[in-house]
Write a protein that holds these residues in place. Sequence first.
Motif, short mmCIF file in Angstrom:
data_model
loop_
_atom_site.label_atom_id
_atom_site.label_comp_id
_atom_site.label_asym_id
_atom_site.label_seq_id
_atom_site.Cartn_x
_atom_site.Cartn_y
_atom_site.Cartn_z
N ILE A 124 0.86 -1.18 0.00
CA ILE A 124 0.00 0.00 0.00
C ILE A 124 0.90 1.22 0.00
N GLY A 125 1.14 1.78 -1.17
CA GLY A 125 2.10 2.87 -1.26
C GLY A 125 3.46 2.39 -0.80
N ALA A 126 4.05 3.09 0.16
CA ALA A 126 5.36 2.71 0.69
C ALA A 126 5.28 1.60 1.73
N PHE A 127 4.06 1.22 2.12
CA PHE A 127 3.89 0.28 3.23
C PHE A 127 3.70 -1.16 2.76
N HIS A 128 4.37 -2.08 3.44
CA HIS A 128 4.15 -3.51 3.28
C HIS A 128 3.10 -3.96 4.29
N VAL A 129 2.15 -4.76 3.85
CA VAL A 129 1.19 -5.35 4.78
C VAL A 129 1.83 -6.58 5.40
N MET A 130 1.98 -6.55 6.72
CA MET A 130 2.66 -7.62 7.46
C MET A 130 1.69 -8.65 8.03
N ALA A 131 0.46 -8.24 8.25
CA ALA A 131 -0.58 -9.12 8.82
C ALA A 131 -1.93 -8.44 8.57
N PRO A 132 -3.00 -9.26 8.51
CA PRO A 132 -3.06 -10.69 8.73
C PRO A 132 -2.81 -11.49 7.45
N SER A 133 -2.39 -12.71 7.61
CA SER A 133 -2.35 -13.61 6.46
C SER A 133 -3.78 -14.03 6.12
N ARG A 134 -3.97 -14.44 4.89
CA ARG A 134 -5.31 -14.86 4.45
C ARG A 134 -5.83 -16.02 5.30
N GLU A 135 -4.98 -16.99 5.56
CA GLU A 135 -5.41 -18.18 6.30
C GLU A 135 -5.83 -17.83 7.72
N ARG A 136 -5.04 -16.99 8.39
CA ARG A 136 -5.38 -16.63 9.77
C ARG A 136 -6.64 -15.77 9.81
N TYR A 137 -6.80 -14.91 8.83
CA TYR A 137 -8.00 -14.07 8.77
C TYR A 137 -9.26 -14.93 8.66
#
Length: 337
Positions: A124-137
């Motif tokens: 997302i722009g400069a940001f990496h999404v670190m969580a949640p993973s799809r499976e955990r969600y």
Amino acid sequence: MNWQDRRPSTLLTGGYITSGECLRDLINKYYDNPIFINRVVATHNDGDHARGLIAILEHFEVGELWMLRPWEYAEELIERFDTYESVPHLQGALRRAYANLAALEDIAIDKGIPIYEPFQGAQIGAFHVMAPSRERYFDLILTSNKTPERSGMESRVDSIFGTIMEKAKTAVALLRASWGAEAFPSGDTSNENEMSVVQYAVLNGKKILLTADTGRNGLQEVIDYAPCVGLTLPGIDRFQVPHHGGRHNVNTDLLNAIVGPILQEQQETGHFQAYISSAKADEDHPRKVVQRALIHRGANLYMTEGQNIRMWGGAAPSRPGYTPLVPTAYPDSHEKA
């Protein structure tokens, strides 16, 4: 947001409806009435994060809306429900259960704003999404108290127990403790908090971690995923403390891994900065055990607590009525675990 070009680029979390309206007015005042916001991120369904974004989506043109919508995965999840045979039926039930996100979706569809999934690995722009993973969600949806299948007696018992626990909060005792002593409770935060989108970026040479209301499992996902984005932990420079400084969201081991171990003795702080977004009227947040734990590791700890505060550096403009951040003093006591 980038004050230098005076056009908001990414906005996340809007608070309640009234705070969202205040945020809208602040953006107009200090960013020269911009028409366009590149991205809006709804971190999770809770009203103190999502409801305020209604005013933002209604007022501005928005390039992208990032949020996770449980009903979008009804077709994948329906086999794990016992009481739903129709995907549309399950979708409707989940939309009602996660009404704050559904309200944002309605506005986005009406205005033609594209919606994207902020699962682990997204950018997302400069940001990496670190969580949640799809499976955990998916697992969090299925076991959440908001899950439609958990309505009836089980959720009624949960609600009664939750009310008792809420009343018990005011009776939490404080214990005087020496430097370095930490006592976190064993219970974890809610599934709804664990659904929070956690983001990491390097901005102006600083490693920034935005956690929203995530819990211990979400932070563990961050730790496990960090090598995938070239992040070596510990080493966060700017840490947004989860859930307004809640003591069920962090613990000693997680903080050791993310921001570093406890210092041997009380030393000068400033090794990193930690921020707690907390309402002055909320007597339960932030918790003293969390404040202590961050200062133990060398944090300059800042808390909002009803203040109009600002972060600034270099030539950033001043704002009438706003004051600079002042580090929080070290508490000499903490809550009984």
